[in-house]
Design a protein around this motif. Structure first.
Motif, PDB file in Angstrom:
ATOM      1  N   ASP A 134      18.475   5.130  31.783  1.00 34.02           N
ATOM      2  CA  ASP A 134      19.502   5.133  30.741  1.00 34.02           C
ATOM      3  C   ASP A 134      20.611   6.134  31.060  1.00 34.02           C
ATOM      4  OD1 ASP A 134      18.142   3.210  29.343  1.00 34.02           O
ATOM      5  OD2 ASP A 134      17.143   4.614  27.988  1.00 34.02           O
ATOM      6  N   ALA A 135      20.227   7.318  31.526  1.00 32.82           N
ATOM      7  CA  ALA A 135      21.230   8.331  31.858  1.00 32.82           C
ATOM      8  C   ALA A 135      22.091   7.868  33.032  1.00 32.82           C
ATOM      9  CB  ALA A 135      20.540   9.656  32.190  1.00 32.82           C
ATOM     10  N   LEU A 136      21.467   7.262  34.033  1.00 33.07           N
ATOM     11  CA  LEU A 136      22.228   6.768  35.184  1.00 33.07           C
ATOM     12  C   LEU A 136      23.174   5.644  34.763  1.00 33.07           C
ATOM     13  CD1 LEU A 136      19.470   6.747  37.937  1.00 33.07           C
ATOM     14  CD2 LEU A 136      21.549   8.124  37.947  1.00 33.07           C
TER      15      LEU A 136
ATOM     16  N   LEU B 221      24.579  -1.463  40.421  1.00 36.29           N
ATOM     17  CA  LEU B 221      23.895  -2.751  40.321  1.00 36.29           C
ATOM     18  C   LEU B 221      22.387  -2.551  40.292  1.00 36.29           C
ATOM     19  CD1 LEU B 221      23.787  -5.823  40.309  1.00 36.29           C
ATOM     20  CD2 LEU B 221      23.976  -5.776  42.814  1.00 36.29           C
ATOM     21  N   LEU B 222      21.872  -1.675  41.140  1.00 35.21           N
ATOM     22  CA  LEU B 222      20.435  -1.411  41.150  1.00 35.21           C
ATOM     23  C   LEU B 222      19.986  -0.823  39.817  1.00 35.21           C
ATOM     24  CD1 LEU B 222      17.679  -1.217  42.437  1.00 35.21           C
ATOM     25  CD2 LEU B 222      18.386   0.922  43.528  1.00 35.21           C
ATOM     26  N   VAL B 223      20.756   0.107  39.272  1.00 30.55           N
ATOM     27  CA  VAL B 223      20.401   0.705  37.984  1.00 30.55           C
ATOM     28  C   VAL B 223      20.382  -0.368  36.888  1.00 30.55           C
ATOM     29  CG1 VAL B 223      21.162   2.314  36.189  1.00 30.55           C
ATOM     30  CG2 VAL B 223      21.221   2.999  38.599  1.00 30.55           C
ATOM     31  N   ALA B 224      21.370  -1.253  36.896  1.00 29.30           N
ATOM     32  CA  ALA B 224      21.431  -2.307  35.881  1.00 29.30           C
ATOM     33  C   ALA B 224      20.247  -3.264  36.008  1.00 29.30           C
ATOM     34  CB  ALA B 224      22.745  -3.073  36.008  1.00 29.30           C
ATOM     35  N   GLU B 225      19.913  -3.649  37.243  1.00 29.05           N
ATOM     36  CA  GLU B 225      18.795  -4.576  37.447  1.00 29.05           C
ATOM     37  C   GLU B 225      17.473  -3.915  37.059  1.00 29.05           C
ATOM     38  OE1 GLU B 225      18.898  -7.665  38.107  1.00 29.05           O
ATOM     39  OE2 GLU B 225      20.918  -7.998  38.830  1.00 29.05           O
ATOM     40  N   ALA B 226      17.306  -2.640  37.406  1.00 31.30           N
ATOM     41  CA  ALA B 226      16.085  -1.934  37.031  1.00 31.30           C
ATOM     42  C   ALA B 226      16.013  -1.727  35.522  1.00 31.30           C
ATOM     43  CB  ALA B 226      16.011  -0.594  37.757  1.00 31.30           C
ATOM     44  N   GLY B 227      17.163  -1.483  34.880  1.00 33.41           N
ATOM     45  CA  GLY B 227      17.182  -1.345  33.430  1.00 33.41           C
ATOM     46  C   GLY B 227      16.783  -2.640  32.737  1.00 33.41           C
ATOM     47  N   ARG B 228      17.264  -3.746  33.283  1.00 31.02           N
ATOM     48  CA  ARG B 228      16.876  -5.045  32.721  1.00 31.02           C
ATOM     49  C   ARG B 228      15.378  -5.282  32.920  1.00 31.02           C
ATOM     50  NH1 ARG B 228      18.434 -11.038  34.941  1.00 31.02           N
ATOM     51  NH2 ARG B 228      17.680 -12.211  33.143  1.00 31.02           N
TER      52      ARG B 228
ATOM     53  N   PRO C  51      28.724  -0.026  33.936  1.00 33.51           N
ATOM     54  CA  PRO C  51      28.114  -1.352  34.096  1.00 33.51           C
ATOM     55  C   PRO C  51      28.189  -1.838  35.538  1.00 33.51           C
ATOM     56  CG  PRO C  51      30.280  -1.540  33.085  1.00 33.51           C
ATOM     57  CD  PRO C  51      29.982  -0.070  33.162  1.00 33.51           C
ATOM     58  N   ALA C  52      27.303  -2.774  35.840  1.00 37.34           N
ATOM     59  CA  ALA C  52      27.288  -3.353  37.180  1.00 37.34           C
ATOM     60  C   ALA C  52      28.464  -4.304  37.359  1.00 37.34           C
ATOM     61  CB  ALA C  52      25.975  -4.099  37.397  1.00 37.34           C
ATOM     62  N   ASP C  53      28.851  -4.496  38.598  1.00 40.10           N
ATOM     63  CA  ASP C  53      29.911  -5.442  38.958  1.00 40.10           C
ATOM     64  C   ASP C  53      29.296  -6.834  39.010  1.00 40.10           C
ATOM     65  OD1 ASP C  53      31.744  -7.065  40.269  1.00 40.10           O
ATOM     66  OD2 ASP C  53      32.469  -5.469  41.568  1.00 40.10           O
ATOM     67  N   GLY C  54      29.656  -7.673  38.046  1.00 42.04           N
ATOM     68  CA  GLY C  54      29.082  -9.011  37.980  1.00 42.04           C
ATOM     69  C   GLY C  54      29.372  -9.847  39.208  1.00 42.04           C
ATOM     70  N   ALA C  55      30.570  -9.719  39.760  1.00 45.16           N
ATOM     71  CA  ALA C  55      30.918 -10.492  40.955  1.00 45.16           C
ATOM     72  C   ALA C  55      30.066 -10.064  42.141  1.00 45.16           C
ATOM     73  CB  ALA C  55      32.399 -10.323  41.271  1.00 45.16           C
ATOM     74  N   LEU C  56      29.837  -8.747  42.274  1.00 45.42           N
ATOM     75  CA  LEU C  56      28.979  -8.260  43.361  1.00 45.42           C
ATOM     76  C   LEU C  56      27.558  -8.767  43.176  1.00 45.42           C
ATOM     77  CD1 LEU C  56      28.434  -6.485  45.851  1.00 45.42           C
ATOM     78  CD2 LEU C  56      27.977  -4.592  44.261  1.00 45.42           C
ATOM     79  N   ALA C  57      27.090  -8.773  41.924  1.00 48.18           N
ATOM     80  CA  ALA C  57      25.739  -9.277  41.664  1.00 48.18           C
ATOM     81  C   ALA C  57      25.619 -10.733  42.084  1.00 48.18           C
ATOM     82  CB  ALA C  57      25.401  -9.118  40.181  1.00 48.18           C
TER      83      ALA C  57
ATOM     84  N   ASP D 278      11.550  -8.457  39.343  1.00 46.43           N
ATOM     85  CA  ASP D 278      11.051  -7.550  40.380  1.00 46.43           C
ATOM     86  C   ASP D 278      11.712  -7.866  41.716  1.00 46.43           C
ATOM     87  OD1 ASP D 278       9.293  -6.216  38.685  1.00 46.43           O
ATOM     88  OD2 ASP D 278       7.611  -7.529  39.164  1.00 46.43           O
ATOM     89  N   GLY D 279      11.786  -9.162  42.025  1.00 48.40           N
ATOM     90  CA  GLY D 279      12.395  -9.573  43.284  1.00 48.40           C
ATOM     91  C   GLY D 279      13.861  -9.193  43.361  1.00 48.40           C
ATOM     92  N   ARG D 280      14.589  -9.310  42.256  1.00 46.21           N
ATOM     93  CA  ARG D 280      16.010  -8.942  42.246  1.00 46.21           C
ATOM     94  C   ARG D 280      16.184  -7.443  42.511  1.00 46.21           C
ATOM     95  NH1 ARG D 280      19.631 -12.620  39.759  1.00 46.21           N
ATOM     96  NH2 ARG D 280      20.924 -10.890  39.015  1.00 46.21           N
ATOM     97  N   VAL D 281      15.333  -6.632  41.891  1.00 48.32           N
ATOM     98  CA  VAL D 281      15.402  -5.190  42.124  1.00 48.32           C
ATOM     99  C   VAL D 281      15.082  -4.872  43.578  1.00 48.32           C
ATOM    100  CG1 VAL D 281      14.356  -2.963  41.545  1.00 48.32           C
ATOM    101  CG2 VAL D 281      14.884  -4.603  39.729  1.00 48.32           C
TER     102      VAL D 281
END
Length: 327
Positions: A29-31, A102-109, A37-43, A247-250
């Motif tokens: 959460d702090a990160l 992006l990694l932080v957002a995926e792990a948060g999800r 927010p993550a870059d949707g286009a990069l994702a 898990d695979g996305r992270v």
């Protein structure tokens, strides 16, 4: 004569000045608040071309909690390392800055999905336990009512007339068999009362196994059958497959970050690589490691592949295909 000594300032890149972060000093959460927010286009570009089934298969190899626990320190470690590099060194770490958010957002999800999954699983387990307790209670009450009725009938009618009762009472090895036995016993009481309303009906009432007992037996049968037929709905908000997919996305993003740092380290040995803990075994296998390190948290070790004996030359460090390696 006293001489003055001028203390030289410490080097800006002195290891002593680099803060040491532990997994308890940083959270997802702090990160997320700090990185944005993550870059949707990069994702979209990151996962384009990777089949969903491959992501699911990748996710089944690692426990979700291991990734959730590791990502905060991994990202903090990567940021600390990047912050200590010169501009020339930073250019060797070939990855977009937006990969860490992006990694932080995926792990948060993943964390949110696991919490939902675990809460639903606990709710279902609790409902099943309560239902089982109700079922056991209904079975005990039904058996007790049946046994009281049986002995009352024996007192009222005598041992010689109990052969039919023995034939219909049945067993109590399941809710359905007990229910049928209770209903059959109630029917026997009703038939006996109708067949001899003057003598037998009165005897049954004398010993408490008359009309009221028959009604009580049928009510007990209904309770036993009702509890036995109830099923707990297993419709979880988050399925295990969805967790494995996330898990695979992270894992894909972690692979890309590690690949960038390891490539830079092969060129410049002073560049460090971000640290993993519980999930380290999964990615060590990807970089040609021996796989002999103890597996934290009981995760299944990866299967040994060709070349497990001895170290691979630096230029051929990655020996196992990695999801998204060609992206």
């Amino acid at each position: 004569m006293a001489t003055s000594k001028t203390k030289k300032p410490a080097s800006a890149t002195s290891p002593a000045e680099v803060p040491t972060l532990s997994s308890t000093t940083v959270t997802l959460d702090a990160l997320a608040r700090e990185l944005g927010p993550a870059d949707g286009a990069l994702a979209a570009r990151t996962y384009a071309g990777i089949p969903e089934e491959d992501l699911v298969a990748e996710g089944t190899r690692i426990d979700s909690q291991s990734l959730i626990d590791d990502v905060p320190h991994f990202v903090a470690s990567a940021r600390r390392i990047l912050g200590s590099l010169s501009e020339a060194q930073r250019s060797k770490v070939r990855m977009p800055e937006a990969l860490l958010p992006l990694l932080v957002a995926e792990a948060g999800r993943l964390q949110a999905m696991k919490r939902s999954h675990d809460a639903a699983a606990a709710e279902i387990a609790g409902a099943r336990a309560a239902l089982e307790a109700q079922g056991r209670s209904a079975m005990r009450d039904g058996i007790a009512e049946r046994d009281l009725c049986y002995d009352g009938l024996r007192n009222a009618l005598g041992a010689r007339r109990m052969a039919r009762v023995d034939a219909v009472v049945g067993r109590a090895d399941s809710p359905e068999s007990l229910s049928r036995g209770l209903e059959a016993l109630a029917s026997f009481i009703d038939e006996t009362r109708r067949a001899d309303p003057a003598q037998d009906a009165q005897l049954l009432e004398d010993y408490g196994v008359g009309a009221a007992c028959a009604a009580s037996l049928r009510a007990a049968a209904q309770r036993v059958r009702g509890v036995g037929s109830v099923q707990v709905a297993a419709g979880r908000r988050v399925t295990q497959r969805a967790l494995d997919l996330q898990d695979g996305r992270v894992a894909v993003v972690i692979e890309k970050i590690l690949r960038a740092f390891r490539a830079a380290r092969r060129v410049d040995g002073t560049i460090l690589v971000p640290e993993l803990n519980k999930a380290a075994w999964m990615f060590e296998a990807r970089s040609g490691g021996s796989g002999k390190k103890a597996q934290p948290g009981g995760e299944k070790p990866p299967p040994a592949g060709p070349g497990a004996q001895g170290a691979a030359p630096p230029a051929q460090e990655e020996t196992t295909p990695i999801l998204g390696a060609d992206l």
